[in-house]
Structures are given as C-alpha cells and as structure tokens.
Design a protein around this motif. Structure first.
Motif, PDB file in Angstrom:
ATOM      1  N   GLU A  74      91.704  37.517  38.471  1.00 33.34           N
ATOM      2  CA  GLU A  74      90.860  37.269  37.298  1.00 33.34           C
ATOM      3  C   GLU A  74      89.404  37.049  37.704  1.00 33.34           C
ATOM      4  OE1 GLU A  74      94.203  35.102  34.451  1.00 33.34           O
ATOM      5  OE2 GLU A  74      92.892  33.897  35.720  1.00 33.34           O
ATOM      6  N   SER A  75      89.190  36.277  38.762  1.00 34.21           N
ATOM      7  CA  SER A  75      87.822  36.010  39.197  1.00 34.21           C
ATOM      8  C   SER A  75      87.158  37.271  39.737  1.00 34.21           C
ATOM      9  CB  SER A  75      87.772  34.890  40.227  1.00 34.21           C
ATOM     10  OG  SER A  75      88.447  35.247  41.398  1.00 34.21           O
ATOM     11  N   ARG A  76      87.917  38.126  40.416  1.00 36.22           N
ATOM     12  CA  ARG A  76      87.376  39.393  40.907  1.00 36.22           C
ATOM     13  C   ARG A  76      86.950  40.272  39.738  1.00 36.22           C
ATOM     14  NH1 ARG A  76      88.632  44.267  40.856  1.00 36.22           N
ATOM     15  NH2 ARG A  76      90.708  43.883  40.054  1.00 36.22           N
ATOM     16  N   ARG A  77      87.800  40.358  38.721  1.00 40.53           N
ATOM     17  CA  ARG A  77      87.499  41.173  37.535  1.00 40.53           C
ATOM     18  C   ARG A  77      86.227  40.680  36.839  1.00 40.53           C
ATOM     19  NH1 ARG A  77      91.221  41.270  32.190  1.00 40.53           N
ATOM     20  NH2 ARG A  77      89.985  42.702  30.982  1.00 40.53           N
ATOM     21  N   CYS A  78      86.126  39.384  36.630  1.00 42.69           N
ATOM     22  CA  CYS A  78      84.952  38.815  35.968  1.00 42.69           C
ATOM     23  C   CYS A  78      83.702  38.958  36.824  1.00 42.69           C
ATOM     24  CB  CYS A  78      85.194  37.355  35.615  1.00 42.69           C
ATOM     25  SG  CYS A  78      86.356  37.129  34.248  1.00 42.69           S
ATOM     26  N   SER A  79      83.838  38.762  38.116  1.00 45.68           N
ATOM     27  CA  SER A  79      82.703  38.879  39.027  1.00 45.68           C
ATOM     28  C   SER A  79      82.154  40.302  39.032  1.00 45.68           C
ATOM     29  CB  SER A  79      83.124  38.470  40.431  1.00 45.68           C
ATOM     30  OG  SER A  79      82.050  38.578  41.317  1.00 45.68           O
ATOM     31  N   GLU A  80      83.042  41.295  39.054  1.00 46.47           N
ATOM     32  CA  GLU A  80      82.603  42.690  39.032  1.00 46.47           C
ATOM     33  C   GLU A  80      81.909  43.027  37.714  1.00 46.47           C
ATOM     34  OE1 GLU A  80      85.981  45.150  39.895  1.00 46.47           O
ATOM     35  OE2 GLU A  80      85.942  44.638  42.019  1.00 46.47           O
ATOM     36  N   LEU A  81      82.454  42.554  36.607  1.00 44.63           N
ATOM     37  CA  LEU A  81      81.832  42.821  35.316  1.00 44.63           C
ATOM     38  C   LEU A  81      80.486  42.116  35.200  1.00 44.63           C
ATOM     39  CD1 LEU A  81      81.907  44.236  32.635  1.00 44.63           C
ATOM     40  CD2 LEU A  81      83.186  42.319  31.712  1.00 44.63           C
ATOM     41  N   HIS A  82      80.393  40.896  35.721  1.00 41.93           N
ATOM     42  CA  HIS A  82      79.121  40.163  35.702  1.00 41.93           C
ATOM     43  C   HIS A  82      78.070  40.933  36.497  1.00 41.93           C
ATOM     44  CE1 HIS A  82      76.145  37.175  37.035  1.00 41.93           C
ATOM     45  NE2 HIS A  82      76.329  36.664  35.824  1.00 41.93           N
ATOM     46  N   ALA A  83      78.450  41.422  37.664  1.00 44.13           N
ATOM     47  CA  ALA A  83      77.505  42.186  38.492  1.00 44.13           C
ATOM     48  C   ALA A  83      77.076  43.458  37.765  1.00 44.13           C
ATOM     49  CB  ALA A  83      78.141  42.526  39.832  1.00 44.13           C
ATOM     50  N   TRP A  84      78.023  44.179  37.162  1.00 42.60           N
ATOM     51  CA  TRP A  84      77.708  45.420  36.461  1.00 42.60           C
ATOM     52  C   TRP A  84      76.809  45.146  35.266  1.00 42.60           C
ATOM     53  CZ3 TRP A  84      78.236  47.914  31.788  1.00 42.60           C
ATOM     54  CH2 TRP A  84      78.080  49.298  31.811  1.00 42.60           C
ATOM     55  N   ALA A  85      77.081  44.084  34.532  1.00 41.23           N
ATOM     56  CA  ALA A  85      76.301  43.745  33.335  1.00 41.23           C
ATOM     57  C   ALA A  85      74.850  43.402  33.689  1.00 41.23           C
ATOM     58  CB  ALA A  85      76.944  42.580  32.599  1.00 41.23           C
ATOM     59  N   ASN A  86      74.604  42.961  34.906  1.00 43.77           N
ATOM     60  CA  ASN A  86      73.255  42.570  35.311  1.00 43.77           C
ATOM     61  C   ASN A  86      72.523  43.648  36.109  1.00 43.77           C
ATOM     62  OD1 ASN A  86      72.804  39.711  34.379  1.00 43.77           O
ATOM     63  ND2 ASN A  86      74.830  39.572  35.293  1.00 43.77           N
ATOM     64  N   MET A  87      73.097  44.848  36.195  1.00 41.10           N
ATOM     65  CA  MET A  87      72.452  45.962  36.883  1.00 41.10           C
ATOM     66  C   MET A  87      71.480  46.664  35.945  1.00 41.10           C
ATOM     67  SD  MET A  87      75.556  47.931  38.772  1.00 41.10           S
ATOM     68  CE  MET A  87      76.621  47.127  39.942  1.00 41.10           C
ATOM     69  N   THR A  88      70.488  47.325  36.545  1.00 43.79           N
ATOM     70  CA  THR A  88      69.611  48.201  35.757  1.00 43.79           C
ATOM     71  C   THR A  88      70.387  49.473  35.428  1.00 43.79           C
ATOM     72  OG1 THR A  88      68.736  49.360  37.692  1.00 43.79           O
ATOM     73  CG2 THR A  88      67.572  47.343  37.000  1.00 43.79           C
ATOM     74  N   SER A  89      69.872  50.274  34.534  1.00 40.78           N
ATOM     75  CA  SER A  89      70.573  51.508  34.175  1.00 40.78           C
ATOM     76  C   SER A  89      70.686  52.450  35.372  1.00 40.78           C
ATOM     77  CB  SER A  89      69.900  52.209  32.997  1.00 40.78           C
ATOM     78  OG  SER A  89      68.582  52.549  33.314  1.00 40.78           O
ATOM     79  N   ASP A  90      69.671  52.494  36.228  1.00 45.63           N
ATOM     80  CA  ASP A  90      69.740  53.337  37.433  1.00 45.63           C
ATOM     81  C   ASP A  90      70.813  52.834  38.394  1.00 45.63           C
ATOM     82  OD1 ASP A  90      67.720  54.996  36.511  1.00 45.63           O
ATOM     83  OD2 ASP A  90      66.146  53.948  37.632  1.00 45.63           O
ATOM     84  N   GLN A  91      70.908  51.514  38.546  1.00 46.60           N
ATOM     85  CA  GLN A  91      71.932  50.942  39.415  1.00 46.60           C
ATOM     86  C   GLN A  91      73.324  51.223  38.865  1.00 46.60           C
ATOM     87  OE1 GLN A  91      70.387  46.924  39.267  1.00 46.60           O
ATOM     88  NE2 GLN A  91      69.803  47.002  41.437  1.00 46.60           N
ATOM     89  N   THR A 142      74.230  53.770  36.983  1.00 45.66           N
ATOM     90  CA  THR A 142      74.510  55.194  37.178  1.00 45.66           C
ATOM     91  C   THR A 142      74.972  55.447  38.608  1.00 45.66           C
ATOM     92  OG1 THR A 142      72.899  55.817  35.490  1.00 45.66           O
ATOM     93  CG2 THR A 142      73.513  57.519  37.087  1.00 45.66           C
ATOM     94  N   ALA A 143      74.264  54.890  39.586  1.00 46.52           N
ATOM     95  CA  ALA A 143      74.633  55.060  40.990  1.00 46.52           C
ATOM     96  C   ALA A 143      75.999  54.442  41.270  1.00 46.52           C
ATOM     97  CB  ALA A 143      73.576  54.438  41.891  1.00 46.52           C
ATOM     98  N   TYR A 144      76.255  53.270  40.710  1.00 45.49           N
ATOM     99  CA  TYR A 144      77.539  52.585  40.899  1.00 45.49           C
ATOM    100  C   TYR A 144      78.676  53.422  40.320  1.00 45.49           C
ATOM    101  CZ  TYR A 144      81.123  48.940  40.413  1.00 45.49           C
ATOM    102  OH  TYR A 144      82.300  48.220  40.472  1.00 45.49           O
ATOM    103  N   ASP A 145      78.483  53.923  39.092  1.00 44.09           N
ATOM    104  CA  ASP A 145      79.520  54.723  38.445  1.00 44.09           C
ATOM    105  C   ASP A 145      79.774  56.030  39.204  1.00 44.09           C
ATOM    106  OD1 ASP A 145      79.861  52.788  36.528  1.00 44.09           O
ATOM    107  OD2 ASP A 145      78.624  53.805  35.015  1.00 44.09           O
ATOM    108  N   LYS A 146      78.721  56.650  39.726  1.00 40.06           N
ATOM    109  CA  LYS A 146      78.883  57.878  40.508  1.00 40.06           C
ATOM    110  C   LYS A 146      79.668  57.599  41.793  1.00 40.06           C
ATOM    111  CE  LYS A 146      74.979  60.580  38.914  1.00 40.06           C
ATOM    112  NZ  LYS A 146      73.671  61.162  39.252  1.00 40.06           N
ATOM    113  N   ALA A 147      79.368  56.466  42.428  1.00 41.57           N
ATOM    114  CA  ALA A 147      80.060  56.105  43.673  1.00 41.57           C
ATOM    115  C   ALA A 147      81.548  55.855  43.424  1.00 41.57           C
ATOM    116  CB  ALA A 147      79.411  54.871  44.293  1.00 41.57           C
ATOM    117  N   ARG A 148      81.883  55.339  42.233  1.00 42.45           N
ATOM    118  CA  ARG A 148      83.278  55.079  41.876  1.00 42.45           C
ATOM    119  C   ARG A 148      83.985  56.314  41.352  1.00 42.45           C
ATOM    120  NH1 ARG A 148      84.656  50.108  38.473  1.00 42.45           N
ATOM    121  NH2 ARG A 148      86.660  50.794  39.217  1.00 42.45           N
ATOM    122  N   GLY A 149      83.227  57.387  41.102  1.00 45.53           N
ATOM    123  CA  GLY A 149      83.818  58.610  40.591  1.00 45.53           C
ATOM    124  C   GLY A 149      84.019  58.598  39.091  1.00 45.53           C
ATOM    125  N   SER A 150      83.296  57.733  38.383  1.00 45.81           N
ATOM    126  CA  SER A 150      83.439  57.652  36.928  1.00 45.81           C
ATOM    127  C   SER A 150      82.602  58.691  36.239  1.00 45.81           C
ATOM    128  CB  SER A 150      83.016  56.280  36.426  1.00 45.81           C
ATOM    129  OG  SER A 150      83.860  55.305  36.981  1.00 45.81           O
TER     130      SER A 150
END
Length: 68
Positions: free
Chosen positions: A41-58, A60-68
């Motif tokens: 649960e903490s991993r899931r929330c931590s990842e979402l918190h990090a994603w929510a605080n990224m810029t749009s460019d970050q 995009t790069a994160y989603d591309k790296a994950r293959g989304s």
C-alpha cells in the motif's frame, strides 16, 4: 472533501486512494511516512504521490520508460 489533518481540499488522486489514506491527503500520508499502511500500500501511494508531483515532461518520460 477535505484532509482531516491539513484541511486542504482533496485532489482526484487523494479521493482515488481514500480506501488506503483513510481521510487524509497524499501529502500528509507521505509526511507520516505511510505509517499505517502495508508495504504494498505504501509503495502504491508513494509512486502515485511522485507521479502527481511531476511536470508534464517528467510524466511523459516516465510513462514512455514504463511502456505506457
């Protein structure tokens, strides 16, 4: 809806995870080091918190790296 600790309005991310956050926002959960959650649960929330605080460019790069 407002966070029970900091009294700010909950975001869509906060509301989405209310079953885990139990009335608080992601920022307050992070500040408390996800103390009341399991490791998964903490991993899931931590990842979402990090994603929510990224810029749009970050995001995009994160989603591309994950293959989304």
């Amino acid at each position: 809806m407002k966070c029970e600790l900091c009294k700010t309005c909950l975001t869509a991310f906060d509301i989405r995870l209310q079953d885990l956050l139990q009335g608080i926002c992601l920022n307050c959960g992070k500040a408390g080091d996800w103390a009341f959650m399991s490791v998964e649960e903490s991993r899931r929330c931590s990842e979402l918190h990090a994603w929510a605080n990224m810029t749009s460019d970050q995001r995009t790069a994160y989603d591309k790296a994950r293959g989304s």
